[in-house]
Structure formats: structure tokens, C-alpha cells
Design a protein around this motif. Structure first.
Motif, short mmCIF file in Angstrom:
data_model
loop_
_atom_site.label_atom_id
_atom_site.label_comp_id
_atom_site.label_asym_id
_atom_site.label_seq_id
_atom_site.Cartn_x
_atom_site.Cartn_y
_atom_site.Cartn_z
N VAL A 1 95.99 35.99 59.94
CA VAL A 1 94.92 35.30 59.18
C VAL A 1 94.16 36.63 58.52
CG1 VAL A 1 93.37 35.31 61.22
CG2 VAL A 1 93.03 33.70 59.06
N THR A 2 93.34 36.29 57.41
CA THR A 2 92.79 37.69 56.73
C THR A 2 91.40 37.56 57.17
OG1 THR A 2 92.37 36.28 54.85
CG2 THR A 2 94.41 37.69 54.79
N THR A 3 90.62 38.62 57.05
CA THR A 3 89.25 38.40 57.15
C THR A 3 88.55 37.57 56.34
OG1 THR A 3 89.17 40.52 55.98
CG2 THR A 3 89.02 40.74 58.40
N GLY A 4 88.81 37.53 55.11
CA GLY A 4 88.37 36.68 54.23
C GLY A 4 88.43 35.31 54.63
N GLN A 5 89.49 34.74 54.93
CA GLN A 5 89.73 33.46 55.38
C GLN A 5 88.98 33.02 56.50
OE1 GLN A 5 91.65 31.11 53.77
NE2 GLN A 5 91.48 29.56 55.44
N LEU A 6 88.94 33.87 57.60
CA LEU A 6 88.10 33.67 58.74
C LEU A 6 86.68 33.31 58.38
CD1 LEU A 6 89.16 36.11 61.68
CD2 LEU A 6 89.44 33.48 61.47
N ALA A 7 85.83 34.47 57.46
CA ALA A 7 84.73 34.07 57.00
C ALA A 7 84.58 32.85 56.27
CB ALA A 7 84.58 35.56 56.16
N TYR A 8 85.43 32.49 55.17
CA TYR A 8 85.40 31.21 54.70
C TYR A 8 85.49 30.17 55.73
CZ TYR A 8 86.55 27.29 51.78
OH TYR A 8 86.73 25.86 51.15
N GLU A 9 86.21 30.16 56.68
CA GLU A 9 86.33 28.81 57.64
C GLU A 9 85.22 28.82 58.34
OE1 GLU A 9 89.91 28.66 59.94
OE2 GLU A 9 91.38 28.94 58.40
N ARG A 10 84.45 30.08 58.71
CA ARG A 10 83.04 30.10 59.29
C ARG A 10 82.04 29.32 58.55
NH1 ARG A 10 80.58 35.14 62.21
NH2 ARG A 10 78.83 34.18 63.63
N THR A 11 81.94 29.73 57.22
CA THR A 11 80.97 29.05 56.29
C THR A 11 81.17 27.51 56.23
OG1 THR A 11 80.95 31.45 55.15
CG2 THR A 11 80.13 29.21 53.95
N HIS A 12 82.49 27.35 56.12
CA HIS A 12 83.15 25.89 56.04
C HIS A 12 82.67 24.98 57.34
CE1 HIS A 12 85.34 22.46 54.63
NE2 HIS A 12 86.04 22.36 55.68
#
Length: 158
Positions: free
Chosen positions: A96-107
């Protein structure tokens, strides 16, 4: 379908139970890829592993561990390929990428702000962690993620 890359501890009660249900759906789709969810974009990362059923099995087992820690009971007999060996060790072969984790956190925060503000506050204060099945690498939001504003707006109503 939402198979969270976030650590299960970040999820509220509703998110954890929904994650279990979605994980079981993902497992069924991996077993029968010709079905409706068989080509779902979120399953790409499991299909890319050396053993997709073992990967989703470990994912589900770790969700069940979090449920156990909270006093919930998930039916582990529904996991087709449960993890073996030391439960503290995870063969993290998913990425998983750092960008994906950040996106999921926002979601997830958008959902928590609406249904569980106390959990939203907790998530904002916690350091961001990935589900133990994933190895975190630098990068943007995953290519399979639907980040279109209208789609995101529709999803946040669920």
C-alpha cells in the motif's frame, strides 16, 4: 466494496463490522473471479500476491483479532485460508502506498465525522498505521482507487 488498508484499530465499530463483511465478500470474489465482484479494482492487490486466498485470509484473521480485542466475536470458521504459525507474525506481501493510506484516512474521517465524532477525534490524534498485512511504500493514491468527487460524495453517504 471497501477493503481498508488502514489498521483495524482505526475503524469504529461500524467500520470494523463492515470491513469483516466486505473482506468475506472479497474472499468469495477471489474464489470465484467470474462473479460480480470478481474483477473489483480493490482485489488487484490480493490477486497480485503469490497466494490470494492466503492473503485475504490473513487480512480477515487480523480483523478478527481486533474484534476479539474489543470483545466482539467474528466467525473465524468463515475464513477459507486462515493464517498459520505465530499469530504475531504476518507475511506482509501486500503493498500500500502512503498516498493510498492518506486517501483512506480522509475517506474514513468523512464517515466518522457523520456517524461517530469521538472516533473521528481519536483517528485525527492517532499516528496513521496500515493494516499489518500491508507493507507501506512511498507513492500516490492507487490507480484502482476512484477519487472522482461525485463518486466520493456518493460513497460518503453509505
Amino acid at each position: 466494496m471497501r477493503v481498508w488498508s488502514l489498521h483495524p484499530a482505526h475503524l469504529d465499530r461500524i467500520g470494523l463490522v463492515a470491513g469483516w463483511r466486505e473482506g468475506l465478500l472479497a474472499q468469495a470474489a477471489l474464489r470465484r473471479p467470474e462473479g460480480g465482484y470478481g474483477r473489483h479494482p480493490q482485489l488487484e492487490r490480493f490477486r497480485a500476491s503469490t497466494d490470494p486466498l492466503a492473503a485475504i485470509g490473513a487480512y480477515l484473521e487480523l480483523l478478527a483479532d481486533e474484534a476479539d480485542a474489543r470483545g466482539y466475536r467474528f466467525d473465524r470458521s468463515r475464513v477459507v485460508a486462515p493464517r498459520t504459525g505465530d499469530p504475531a507474525l504476518v507475511d506482509a506481501q501486500l503493498v500500500v502506498t502512503t498516498g493510498q493510506l492518506a486517501y483512506e484516512r480522509t475517506h474514513l474521517l468523512a464517515k466518522l465525522d457523520a456517524r461517530s465524532p469521538a472516533d473521528a477525534v481519536r483517528l485525527r490524534a492517532d499516528p496513521l498505521r496500515a493494516h499489518p498485512s500491508f507493507v507501506v511504500v512511498p507513492g500516490d493514491v492507487a490507480a484502482w482507487e476512484r477519487t472522482h468527487p461525485r463518486t466520493a460524495r456518493r460513497r460518503s453517504r453509505r
